[in-house]
Design an enzyme around this catalytic site. Sequence first.
Site, PDB file in Angstrom:
ATOM      1  N   HIS A  38       4.729  68.036   6.572  1.00 42.96           N
ATOM      2  CA  HIS A  38       5.694  68.264   7.654  1.00 42.96           C
ATOM      3  C   HIS A  38       5.325  67.368   8.848  1.00 42.96           C
ATOM      4  O   HIS A  38       4.161  66.975   9.012  1.00 42.96           O
ATOM      5  CB  HIS A  38       5.646  69.749   8.043  1.00 42.96           C
ATOM      6  CG  HIS A  38       6.481  70.089   9.228  1.00 42.96           C
ATOM      7  ND1 HIS A  38       5.963  70.140  10.503  1.00 42.96           N
ATOM      8  CD2 HIS A  38       7.799  70.361   9.326  1.00 42.96           C
ATOM      9  CE1 HIS A  38       6.941  70.447  11.340  1.00 42.96           C
ATOM     10  NE2 HIS A  38       8.057  70.584  10.656  1.00 42.96           N
ATOM     11  N   ASN A  44       4.605  67.778  11.798  1.00 44.77           N
ATOM     12  CA  ASN A  44       3.510  68.184  12.693  1.00 44.77           C
ATOM     13  C   ASN A  44       2.139  68.156  12.034  1.00 44.77           C
ATOM     14  O   ASN A  44       1.139  68.388  12.702  1.00 44.77           O
ATOM     15  CB  ASN A  44       3.753  69.605  13.214  1.00 44.77           C
ATOM     16  CG  ASN A  44       4.844  69.654  14.258  1.00 44.77           C
ATOM     17  OD1 ASN A  44       5.358  68.617  14.668  1.00 44.77           O
ATOM     18  ND2 ASN A  44       5.206  70.845  14.673  1.00 44.77           N
ATOM     19  N   LYS A  45       2.072  67.898  10.737  1.00 49.30           N
ATOM     20  CA  LYS A  45       0.777  67.964  10.053  1.00 49.30           C
ATOM     21  C   LYS A  45      -0.032  66.676  10.276  1.00 49.30           C
ATOM     22  O   LYS A  45       0.514  65.660  10.721  1.00 49.30           O
ATOM     23  CB  LYS A  45       1.002  68.248   8.563  1.00 49.30           C
ATOM     24  CG  LYS A  45       1.753  69.565   8.311  1.00 49.30           C
ATOM     25  CD  LYS A  45       0.939  70.779   8.681  1.00 49.30           C
ATOM     26  CE  LYS A  45       1.633  72.102   8.819  1.00 49.30           C
ATOM     27  NZ  LYS A  45       2.726  72.535   8.055  1.00 49.30           N
ATOM     28  N   ASN A  46      -1.309  66.715   9.936  1.00 48.17           N
ATOM     29  CA  ASN A  46      -2.179  65.558  10.240  1.00 48.17           C
ATOM     30  C   ASN A  46      -1.737  64.289   9.524  1.00 48.17           C
ATOM     31  O   ASN A  46      -2.000  63.188   9.995  1.00 48.17           O
ATOM     32  CB  ASN A  46      -3.635  65.871   9.890  1.00 48.17           C
ATOM     33  CG  ASN A  46      -4.263  66.823  10.896  1.00 48.17           C
ATOM     34  OD1 ASN A  46      -3.548  67.594  11.537  1.00 48.17           O
ATOM     35  ND2 ASN A  46      -5.575  66.763  11.046  1.00 48.17           N
TER      36      ASN A  46
END
Length: 373
Positions: free
Chosen positions: A182, A184-186
């Site tokens: 997603h 927002n993930k790293n």
Amino acid sequence: MSTQPFLPFTRPSIDEETIADVANVLRSGWITSGPKVQAFEAALSAYCGDRPVRAFSSGTATLEVALRLAKVGAGDTVITTPLTWVATANVILEVGATPVFVDIDPVTRNIDLDQLEDAITAETRAIIPVDLAGLPVDRDRLYAIAGKHNLRVIEDAAQSLGASWNGSPIGSTGDFVSFSFHANKNLTTGEGGALVLPADVDPALCERLRLQGVKRFPDGGMDVDVLGGKSNLTDIAAAIGLGQFKHLAEFTERRRVLARRYFELLDPALGLELPPADFENSNWHMFQPLLPDGVDRGAFIAAMKERGIGVGVHYPALHLFSLYRKLGWQPGDFPVAERVGARTITLPLFPAMSEADVDRVCAAIEQILPLTT
Ligand SMILES: *Cc1c(COP(=O)(O)O)cnc(C)c1O
């Protein structure tokens, strides 16, 4: 109002090479699952100690297919944490099983391994541990308990790609390991996910569950022998993932540097409860202090926003959402998760942030906290 540019709590870092490669995919004539997905899966597999990895359209779809591969369904219970993104529990309901929540450890904010064994019954088939904020659940203790009770483990590592346990990258050991990409993930592909498969699971079955159950034959014919959904990743997304993957180690290192600075600058006198200062294992997906008791979180977030700083909430305890209350959960069931869920804030932390940005956040907190108590 702030005159400085708005600082969100997270923002993806996408380089020009990646943007150019996405354009190449768009011009290539092949934009759905193809060579880029295969290359992305191969890169993830190499990172995960050559374990088989299959890419998905979301982390949620990844978890759901993992549950199906683990043969979890009606009549089974699956143990997980109430302090996670709601996807973790929704997928348990989605496959017809029943979630069983175990409260969190107040220090790690992950599932409390001291309470885990008491929740295991004859119906328990699997455990879904979540590495909240990128801080890994103790894998040694977790797998000792799972092994003793013959349970499958589906690691919800949506937030912990780049983290490690005992020096091994998350994903390189264990049973099923599920990642999310997603935005927002790293590591992001816009939307996406990936599943690391254990040795006793056929990757071809995983592929069929990912795409309508279809099995293709060399003569062009096909068969459908299992009910599969539609959760394949596109080559457009995989091209982003490949470009991101080159930076994973550097992104993680940068997050650690910035997290360290928060620890250095946040005055203990402010009364914030800080997360464990783990610079070995965690990938610092999020930096989440708990506000002191008595602080109005809504007012705090609004005041930070006025100063041009984004603050997130990840997450309220999920058993208090209406859907879960209707299923019988209520306030008081998991007091530690409820307290953390009510007091947690996510401060800005992403690789493109500067040290000065951290300084600015800390200065704003020092100004605002006394006003919102
Ligand atoms: C993001 C996330 C998911 C779901 O991933 P999506 O790609 O958004 O479907 C599941 N579990 C946790 C803990 C997450 O943070």
